[in-house]
Design a protein around this motif. Structure first.
Motif, PDB file in Angstrom:
ATOM      1  N   PHE A 261       0.832  -1.200   0.000  1.00 15.77           N
ATOM      2  CA  PHE A 261       0.000   0.000   0.000  1.00 15.77           C
ATOM      3  C   PHE A 261       0.868   1.252   0.000  1.00 15.77           C
ATOM      4  CE2 PHE A 261      -4.463  -1.098   1.316  1.00 15.77           C
ATOM      5  CZ  PHE A 261      -4.323  -2.464   1.227  1.00 15.77           C
ATOM      6  N   ALA A 262       0.554   2.182  -0.868  1.00 20.70           N
ATOM      7  CA  ALA A 262       1.066   3.526  -0.679  1.00 20.70           C
ATOM      8  C   ALA A 262       0.273   4.140   0.473  1.00 20.70           C
ATOM      9  CB  ALA A 262       0.890   4.362  -1.935  1.00 20.70           C
ATOM     10  N   VAL A 263       0.943   4.909   1.303  1.00 18.12           N
ATOM     11  CA  VAL A 263       0.279   5.525   2.457  1.00 18.12           C
ATOM     12  C   VAL A 263       0.477   7.029   2.406  1.00 18.12           C
ATOM     13  CG1 VAL A 263       0.201   5.697   4.976  1.00 18.12           C
ATOM     14  CG2 VAL A 263       0.529   3.461   3.874  1.00 18.12           C
ATOM     15  N   GLY A 264      -0.615   7.715   2.469  1.00 19.35           N
ATOM     16  CA  GLY A 264      -0.580   9.166   2.464  1.00 19.35           C
ATOM     17  C   GLY A 264      -0.971   9.735   3.815  1.00 19.35           C
ATOM     18  N   TRP A 265      -0.479  10.918   4.067  1.00 20.72           N
ATOM     19  CA  TRP A 265      -0.873  11.673   5.257  1.00 20.72           C
ATOM     20  C   TRP A 265      -1.570  12.953   4.799  1.00 20.72           C
ATOM     21  CZ3 TRP A 265      -0.471   9.957  10.222  1.00 20.72           C
ATOM     22  CH2 TRP A 265       0.381   8.870  10.466  1.00 20.72           C
ATOM     23  N   PHE A 266      -2.686  13.238   5.427  1.00 19.20           N
ATOM     24  CA  PHE A 266      -3.451  14.442   5.156  1.00 19.20           C
ATOM     25  C   PHE A 266      -3.728  15.132   6.490  1.00 19.20           C
ATOM     26  CE2 PHE A 266      -4.566  13.669   0.699  1.00 19.20           C
ATOM     27  CZ  PHE A 266      -4.265  12.323   0.584  1.00 19.20           C
ATOM     28  N   ARG A 267      -4.073  16.400   6.420  1.00 11.27           N
ATOM     29  CA  ARG A 267      -4.435  17.103   7.640  1.00 11.27           C
ATOM     30  C   ARG A 267      -5.553  18.084   7.352  1.00 11.27           C
ATOM     31  NH1 ARG A 267       1.015  20.843   8.612  1.00 11.27           N
ATOM     32  NH2 ARG A 267       0.677  22.301   6.868  1.00 11.27           N
ATOM     33  N   GLN A 268      -6.314  18.381   8.392  1.00 14.28           N
ATOM     34  CA  GLN A 268      -7.389  19.345   8.270  1.00 14.28           C
ATOM     35  C   GLN A 268      -7.391  20.232   9.497  1.00 14.28           C
ATOM     36  OE1 GLN A 268     -11.279  17.719   7.436  1.00 14.28           O
ATOM     37  NE2 GLN A 268     -11.972  19.675   6.610  1.00 14.28           N
ATOM     38  N   ALA A 269      -7.124  21.494   9.266  1.00 13.40           N
ATOM     39  CA  ALA A 269      -7.142  22.472  10.343  1.00 13.40           C
ATOM     40  C   ALA A 269      -8.568  22.994  10.513  1.00 13.40           C
ATOM     41  CB  ALA A 269      -6.195  23.615  10.011  1.00 13.40           C
TER      42      ALA A 269
ATOM     43  N   VAL B 130      -0.304  16.132   2.917  1.00 20.17           N
ATOM     44  CA  VAL B 130       0.939  16.422   3.627  1.00 20.17           C
ATOM     45  C   VAL B 130       2.108  15.618   3.052  1.00 20.17           C
ATOM     46  CG1 VAL B 130       2.124  16.256   5.852  1.00 20.17           C
ATOM     47  CG2 VAL B 130      -0.270  16.975   5.762  1.00 20.17           C
ATOM     48  N   SER B 131       1.891  14.316   2.893  1.00 12.35           N
ATOM     49  CA  SER B 131       3.004  13.454   2.505  1.00 12.35           C
ATOM     50  C   SER B 131       2.459  12.159   1.938  1.00 12.35           C
ATOM     51  CB  SER B 131       3.869  13.162   3.736  1.00 12.35           C
ATOM     52  OG  SER B 131       4.881  12.227   3.444  1.00 12.35           O
ATOM     53  N   CYS B 132       3.340  11.449   1.209  1.00 20.22           N
ATOM     54  CA  CYS B 132       2.989  10.128   0.727  1.00 20.22           C
ATOM     55  C   CYS B 132       4.263   9.297   0.663  1.00 20.22           C
ATOM     56  CB  CYS B 132       2.333  10.193  -0.643  1.00 20.22           C
ATOM     57  SG  CYS B 132       1.724   8.609  -1.246  1.00 20.22           S
ATOM     58  N   ILE B 133       4.145   8.022   0.998  1.00 19.63           N
ATOM     59  CA  ILE B 133       5.271   7.109   0.898  1.00 19.63           C
ATOM     60  C   ILE B 133       4.847   5.944   0.014  1.00 19.63           C
ATOM     61  CG2 ILE B 133       4.642   5.914   3.049  1.00 19.63           C
ATOM     62  CD1 ILE B 133       7.712   5.531   3.498  1.00 19.63           C
ATOM     63  N   SER B 134       5.711   5.608  -0.935  1.00 20.73           N
ATOM     64  CA  SER B 134       5.366   4.562  -1.884  1.00 20.73           C
ATOM     65  C   SER B 134       5.468   3.189  -1.236  1.00 20.73           C
ATOM     66  CB  SER B 134       6.272   4.636  -3.114  1.00 20.73           C
ATOM     67  OG  SER B 134       7.599   4.333  -2.747  1.00 20.73           O
ATOM     68  N   SER B 135       4.843   2.217  -1.897  1.00 22.33           N
ATOM     69  CA  SER B 135       4.770   0.883  -1.323  1.00 22.33           C
ATOM     70  C   SER B 135       6.048   0.077  -1.545  1.00 22.33           C
ATOM     71  CB  SER B 135       3.591   0.132  -1.928  1.00 22.33           C
ATOM     72  OG  SER B 135       3.724   0.072  -3.342  1.00 22.33           O
TER      73      SER B 135
END
Length: 125
Positions: free
Chosen positions: A30-38, A46-51
């Motif tokens: 799985f690629a995993v992404g990070w998101f944020r909501q203020a 925010v970021s993503c890391i490949s699988s």
């Protein structure tokens, strides 16, 4: 199911490490992404890391301060946040999907089928 942890309240300049653990499936492919909501703002990537090769990608707002890593032995992905600023205050979410290609579609939240519940990060003096 994805579960985030590690959020909290810190002062500007301090660090936090967020964890995203998978339950019921392996994150290896799985690629995993990070998101944020203020508060009062739209969700932002925010970021993503490949699988496969662990290559990482970052939004300009966090580049040089945040880094993402994965530990397949623990079935987890991490977001290391350094030099935190008040504008980093948000609920942070991790998301994963096999179909996401980190270098191209990693920024699009619509591509992710698995989401965590979010963890709150507050940066304030």
């Amino acid at each position: 199911q994805l579960v985030e942890s590690g959020g909290g309240s810190v002062q500007p300049g301090e660090s936090l490490r967020l964890s995203c653990a998978a339950s019921g499936f392996t994150l290896d492919y799985f690629a995993v992404g990070w998101f944020r909501q203020a508060p009062g703002k739209e969700r932002e990537w925010v970021s993503c890391i490949s699988s496969l090769d662990g290559r990482t990608y970052y939004a300009d707002a966090v580049k040089g301060r945040f880094s993402s890593s994965r530990d397949n032995t623990k079935n987890a992905v991490y977001l290391h946040m350094n030099s935190l600023k008040p504008e980093d205050t948000a609920v942070y979410y991790c998301a994963g999907d096999k179909a996401v290609v980190a270098g191209s579609s990693g920024k699009d939240p619509e591509g992710y089928g698995y989401w965590g519940q979010g963890t709150l990060v507050t940066v304030s003096s």
